[in-house]
Design a protein around this motif. Structure first.
Motif, short mmCIF file in Angstrom:
data_model
loop_
_atom_site.label_atom_id
_atom_site.label_comp_id
_atom_site.label_asym_id
_atom_site.label_seq_id
_atom_site.Cartn_x
_atom_site.Cartn_y
_atom_site.Cartn_z
N ALA A 84 0.83 -1.20 0.00
CA ALA A 84 0.00 0.00 0.00
C ALA A 84 0.87 1.25 0.00
CB ALA A 84 -0.93 -0.01 1.21
N LEU A 115 2.65 1.58 -3.46
CA LEU A 115 1.74 1.99 -4.52
C LEU A 115 1.30 3.44 -4.32
CD1 LEU A 115 -0.54 -1.05 -5.33
CD2 LEU A 115 1.10 0.08 -6.81
N ALA A 116 1.13 3.85 -3.06
CA ALA A 116 0.75 5.23 -2.79
C ALA A 116 1.82 6.18 -3.30
CB ALA A 116 0.55 5.43 -1.28
N LEU A 175 1.56 6.38 -7.08
CA LEU A 175 0.41 7.17 -7.51
C LEU A 175 0.64 8.66 -7.29
CD1 LEU A 175 -2.66 5.04 -6.38
CD2 LEU A 175 -1.98 5.58 -8.70
N GLN A 176 1.24 9.01 -6.16
CA GLN A 176 1.48 10.41 -5.87
C GLN A 176 2.42 11.05 -6.88
OE1 GLN A 176 2.85 10.27 -1.84
NE2 GLN A 176 0.79 9.91 -1.01
N ALA A 197 -0.19 11.38 -10.10
CA ALA A 197 -1.53 11.96 -10.04
C ALA A 197 -1.59 13.36 -10.62
CB ALA A 197 -2.00 12.00 -8.59
N LEU A 213 1.41 1.99 -13.29
CA LEU A 213 1.39 1.13 -12.10
C LEU A 213 2.02 -0.22 -12.40
CD1 LEU A 213 -2.09 1.71 -10.41
CD2 LEU A 213 0.15 2.11 -9.41
N SER A 239 -8.12 7.72 -0.45
CA SER A 239 -6.66 7.67 -0.53
C SER A 239 -6.20 6.30 -1.00
CB SER A 239 -6.05 7.96 0.84
OG SER A 239 -6.31 6.89 1.74
N THR A 240 -5.03 6.26 -1.60
CA THR A 240 -4.48 4.99 -2.06
C THR A 240 -4.28 4.04 -0.89
OG1 THR A 240 -3.33 6.16 -3.82
CG2 THR A 240 -2.60 3.92 -3.33
N GLN A 241 -3.84 4.59 0.26
CA GLN A 241 -3.65 3.75 1.43
C GLN A 241 -4.97 3.11 1.85
OE1 GLN A 241 -2.51 6.82 1.04
NE2 GLN A 241 -0.47 7.11 1.96
N PHE A 301 -7.61 2.62 -0.08
CA PHE A 301 -8.01 1.68 -1.12
C PHE A 301 -7.31 0.34 -0.92
CE2 PHE A 301 -7.09 -0.32 -5.24
CZ PHE A 301 -8.38 -0.51 -5.72
N MET A 302 -6.01 0.37 -0.67
CA MET A 302 -5.26 -0.87 -0.48
C MET A 302 -5.69 -1.58 0.79
SD MET A 302 -3.34 -1.30 -3.11
CE MET A 302 -2.16 -2.53 -2.58
#
Length: 232
Positions: free
Chosen positions: A30, A33-34, A37-38, A41, A64, A102-104, A106-107
């Motif tokens: 997580a 991947l965050a 993405l950051q 984005a 990704l 947030s990606t966190q 989502f994961m």
């Protein structure tokens, strides 16, 4: 790099360890991947025209996948595809107000969904403990460990972190030797990715899952699909 695999050695006298350790690595995955993405984005994504937004989504998706090792990509694709399907089903049932996640988060949600699905698979006997599988197959712990090492069998992390094995390997409706051949063709993919391959319907198999296709005798078609899946 996102890692889905455990490289721990089997404990002496214990259950043979599988090659999939997804649950244990979700936290690290997580965070990584965050970060990816950051770095990609676009803050004004909502203002983009539809055609540009679609291209941006496709680019982000490719970004990704390129951010993780090639061997990890099939598992990542399986997770993202499953969760996108769930979002689509929810939106069709009851369209919701757009909100940012947030990606966190989502994961974390994805990890929890994975745990709940594993719990259901164990409860419905789709996944078995090592002891139960050995009993059904009438094999020793050493034989099960050897099959795992040879990639003829595979295992996944259960809801509580224990290893769980697909029950279809002990299902008399299936030819175990054929199942093991397909599993071996999938190579070093994580157990979660192999489970996804066997159980999800595929266009290349006429909308059938590989398990259903094998039950119809389509061994060559399933083997071809397995080799293609392993090369994704």
């Amino acid at each position: 790099m996102v890692t889905y695999q455990s490289h721990r050695k089997p404990e002496a006298g214990g259950e043979p360890l599988a090659t999939d350790d997804t649950s244990a690595n979700h936290g690290a995955s997580a965070a990584q991947l965050a970060e990816v993405l950051q770095s990609y984005a676009a803050p004004d994504a909502e203002a983009l025209p539809m055609n540009i937004a679609q291209e941006t989504f496709q680019e982000a998706y490719a970004f990704l996948l390129n951010a993780v090792a090639q061997d990890d990509r099939p598992a990542l694709i399986a997770y993202m595809r499953r969760d996108l399907d769930r979002v689509a089903e929810q939106e069709l049932a009851a369209p919701s107000v757009q909100h940012q996640v947030s990606t966190q988060q989502f994961m974390a949600d994805m990890a929890e969904q994975e745990r709940q699905q594993r719990q259901l698979d164990v409860a419905t006997k789709k996944l078995l403990s090592g002891a139960l599988l050995r009993e059904k197959l009438q094999v020793t712990p050493q034989a099960l460990s050897a099959a795992l090492k040879a990639r003829r069998l595979f295992a996944l992390r259960g809801p509580s972190g224990e290893y769980a094995y697909p029950a279809f390997f002990a299902d008399p409706r299936h030819d175990r030797q054929v199942l093991e051949k397909v599993s071996k063709a999938l190579g070093s993919l994580p157990g979660a990715a192999k489970w996804d391959f066997f159980t999800v319907q595929r266009l290349s198999l006429g909308g059938k899952s590989p398990l259903d296709a094998l039950a119809k005798g389509k061994v060559d078609a399933v083997m071809a699909a397995a080799l293609a899946y392993a090369d994704e």
